[in-house]
Design a protein around this motif. Structure first.
Motif, PDB file in Angstrom:
ATOM      1  N   GLN A  18      40.989   3.219  30.645  1.00 29.45           N
ATOM      2  CA  GLN A  18      39.164   2.134  30.275  1.00 29.45           C
ATOM      3  C   GLN A  18      38.078   3.970  31.133  1.00 29.45           C
ATOM      4  O   GLN A  18      37.277   4.736  30.942  1.00 29.45           O
ATOM      5  N   LYS A  19      39.271   3.857  32.622  1.00 29.60           N
ATOM      6  CA  LYS A  19      38.144   4.440  33.859  1.00 29.60           C
ATOM      7  C   LYS A  19      38.183   6.067  33.770  1.00 29.60           C
ATOM      8  O   LYS A  19      36.962   6.656  33.488  1.00 29.60           O
ATOM      9  N   ILE A  20      39.476   6.335  32.926  1.00 28.24           N
ATOM     10  CA  ILE A  20      39.831   8.057  32.497  1.00 28.24           C
ATOM     11  C   ILE A  20      38.929   8.275  31.427  1.00 28.24           C
ATOM     12  O   ILE A  20      37.199   9.431  31.317  1.00 28.24           O
ATOM     13  N   GLU A  21      39.097   7.543  30.429  1.00 30.76           N
ATOM     14  CA  GLU A  21      38.515   7.417  29.469  1.00 30.76           C
ATOM     15  C   GLU A  21      36.466   7.422  29.616  1.00 30.76           C
ATOM     16  O   GLU A  21      35.838   8.812  28.687  1.00 30.76           O
ATOM     17  N   GLY A  22      36.278   7.374  30.405  1.00 27.02           N
ATOM     18  CA  GLY A  22      34.578   6.830  30.608  1.00 27.02           C
ATOM     19  C   GLY A  22      34.988   8.199  31.801  1.00 27.02           C
ATOM     20  O   GLY A  22      32.869   8.921  31.131  1.00 27.02           O
ATOM     21  N   ALA A  23      35.271   8.872  32.231  1.00 26.08           N
ATOM     22  CA  ALA A  23      35.019   9.794  33.207  1.00 26.08           C
ATOM     23  C   ALA A  23      34.791  11.052  32.406  1.00 26.08           C
ATOM     24  O   ALA A  23      34.284  12.245  32.294  1.00 26.08           O
ATOM     25  N   VAL A  24      35.800  10.600  31.217  1.00 26.25           N
ATOM     26  CA  VAL A  24      35.802  12.260  29.974  1.00 26.25           C
ATOM     27  C   VAL A  24      35.000  12.764  29.219  1.00 26.25           C
ATOM     28  O   VAL A  24      33.950  13.061  28.997  1.00 26.25           O
ATOM     29  N   ARG A  25      34.318  10.952  29.018  1.00 30.22           N
ATOM     30  CA  ARG A  25      33.168  10.550  27.785  1.00 30.22           C
ATOM     31  C   ARG A  25      31.584  11.497  29.098  1.00 30.22           C
ATOM     32  O   ARG A  25      31.163  11.595  28.026  1.00 30.22           O
ATOM     33  N   MET A  38      46.313   8.489  25.888  1.00 32.90           N
ATOM     34  CA  MET A  38      47.340   7.820  25.492  1.00 32.90           C
ATOM     35  C   MET A  38      47.805   6.738  26.788  1.00 32.90           C
ATOM     36  O   MET A  38      48.946   8.027  27.814  1.00 32.90           O
ATOM     37  N   PHE A  39      48.258   5.716  26.641  1.00 27.10           N
ATOM     38  CA  PHE A  39      48.683   5.028  28.142  1.00 27.10           C
ATOM     39  C   PHE A  39      49.977   4.896  28.395  1.00 27.10           C
ATOM     40  O   PHE A  39      50.647   5.652  28.904  1.00 27.10           O
ATOM     41  N   ASN A  40      50.754   4.816  26.890  1.00 25.93           N
ATOM     42  CA  ASN A  40      52.411   5.681  27.342  1.00 25.93           C
ATOM     43  C   ASN A  40      52.743   6.496  27.446  1.00 25.93           C
ATOM     44  O   ASN A  40      53.799   6.349  28.381  1.00 25.93           O
ATOM     45  N   ALA A  41      52.242   7.128  26.832  1.00 27.84           N
ATOM     46  CA  ALA A  41      52.753   8.657  26.944  1.00 27.84           C
ATOM     47  C   ALA A  41      51.737   9.441  28.555  1.00 27.84           C
ATOM     48  O   ALA A  41      52.294  10.534  29.146  1.00 27.84           O
ATOM     49  N   SER A  42      50.551   8.726  29.365  1.00 27.83           N
ATOM     50  CA  SER A  42      49.728   9.406  30.230  1.00 27.83           C
ATOM     51  C   SER A  42      49.223  10.264  30.217  1.00 27.83           C
ATOM     52  O   SER A  42      49.709  11.347  31.023  1.00 27.83           O
ATOM     53  N   VAL A  44      46.250  12.837  27.954  1.00 32.47           N
ATOM     54  CA  VAL A  44      44.466  12.969  27.500  1.00 32.47           C
ATOM     55  C   VAL A  44      44.568  14.283  26.484  1.00 32.47           C
ATOM     56  O   VAL A  44      45.051  14.914  26.949  1.00 32.47           O
ATOM     57  N   LYS A  45      43.965  13.948  25.625  1.00 32.84           N
ATOM     58  CA  LYS A  45      43.939  14.732  24.321  1.00 32.84           C
ATOM     59  C   LYS A  45      42.344  14.756  23.764  1.00 32.84           C
ATOM     60  O   LYS A  45      41.719  13.812  23.679  1.00 32.84           O
ATOM     61  N   VAL A  46      42.206  16.191  24.012  1.00 35.34           N
ATOM     62  CA  VAL A  46      40.384  15.897  23.507  1.00 35.34           C
ATOM     63  C   VAL A  46      40.308  17.255  23.070  1.00 35.34           C
ATOM     64  O   VAL A  46      40.968  18.265  23.495  1.00 35.34           O
ATOM     65  N   ILE A  62      38.543  13.867  35.894  1.00 33.39           N
ATOM     66  CA  ILE A  62      40.077  12.802  35.696  1.00 33.39           C
ATOM     67  C   ILE A  62      40.314  12.475  37.492  1.00 33.39           C
ATOM     68  O   ILE A  62      40.665  11.405  37.711  1.00 33.39           O
ATOM     69  N   THR A  63      40.248  14.116  38.411  1.00 37.45           N
ATOM     70  CA  THR A  63      40.868  13.469  39.573  1.00 37.45           C
ATOM     71  C   THR A  63      39.777  13.082  40.539  1.00 37.45           C
ATOM     72  O   THR A  63      40.205  12.327  41.554  1.00 37.45           O
ATOM     73  N   ASP A  64      38.386  13.109  39.741  1.00 44.06           N
ATOM     74  CA  ASP A  64      37.794  12.552  41.119  1.00 44.06           C
ATOM     75  C   ASP A  64      37.699  10.932  40.806  1.00 44.06           C
ATOM     76  O   ASP A  64      37.004  10.211  41.676  1.00 44.06           O
ATOM     77  N   MET A  65      38.233  10.223  39.838  1.00 45.08           N
ATOM     78  CA  MET A  65      38.121   8.943  39.201  1.00 45.08           C
ATOM     79  C   MET A  65      39.588   8.864  40.052  1.00 45.08           C
ATOM     80  O   MET A  65      40.240   7.521  40.397  1.00 45.08           O
ATOM     81  N   GLY A  66      40.252   9.403  40.875  1.00 46.40           N
ATOM     82  CA  GLY A  66      41.582   8.876  41.642  1.00 46.40           C
ATOM     83  C   GLY A  66      43.203   8.988  40.739  1.00 46.40           C
ATOM     84  O   GLY A  66      43.876   8.472  41.343  1.00 46.40           O
ATOM     85  N   TYR A  67      42.754  10.336  39.816  1.00 44.50           N
ATOM     86  CA  TYR A  67      44.383   9.969  38.914  1.00 44.50           C
ATOM     87  C   TYR A  67      44.684  11.350  39.071  1.00 44.50           C
ATOM     88  O   TYR A  67      43.619  12.355  39.142  1.00 44.50           O
TER      89      TYR A  67
END
Length: 77
Positions: A18-25, A38-42, A44-46, A62-67
């Motif tokens: 949810q954090k990653i989705e929010g950041a990309v949105r 995709m959680f299981n595959a780690s 993001v498709k966009v 994404i990296t700003d969120m710590g991932y």
């Protein structure tokens, strides 16, 4: 439009998704309907408008969120 496939470090919890989705949105030029985290595959498709944003800006959100972004592939949509 460009299609991005972004491989992330292993996601450990659904709230990460949810954090990653929010950041990309929040990135301008993102096609909101195409965004899939995709959680299981780690992964993001966009799709994004390359005249409004870049893969680097999406990765930064994404990296700003710590991932960690392992690798990205971009191709014409």
């Amino acid at each position: 439009m460009q299609k991005a496939n972004i491989q992330l470090e292993t996601l450990t919890c659904p709230s990460c998704l949810q954090k990653i989705e929010g950041a990309v949105r929040g990135v301008e030029g993102i096609d909101q309907d195409s965004l899939k985290v995709m959680f299981n595959a780690s992964r993001v498709k966009v799709e994004f408008n390359d005249s409004e944003t870049s893969i680097e800006e999406i990765e930064k959100a994404i990296t700003d969120m710590g991932y960690e972004v392992k690798k990205s592939r971009v191709k014409a949509a």
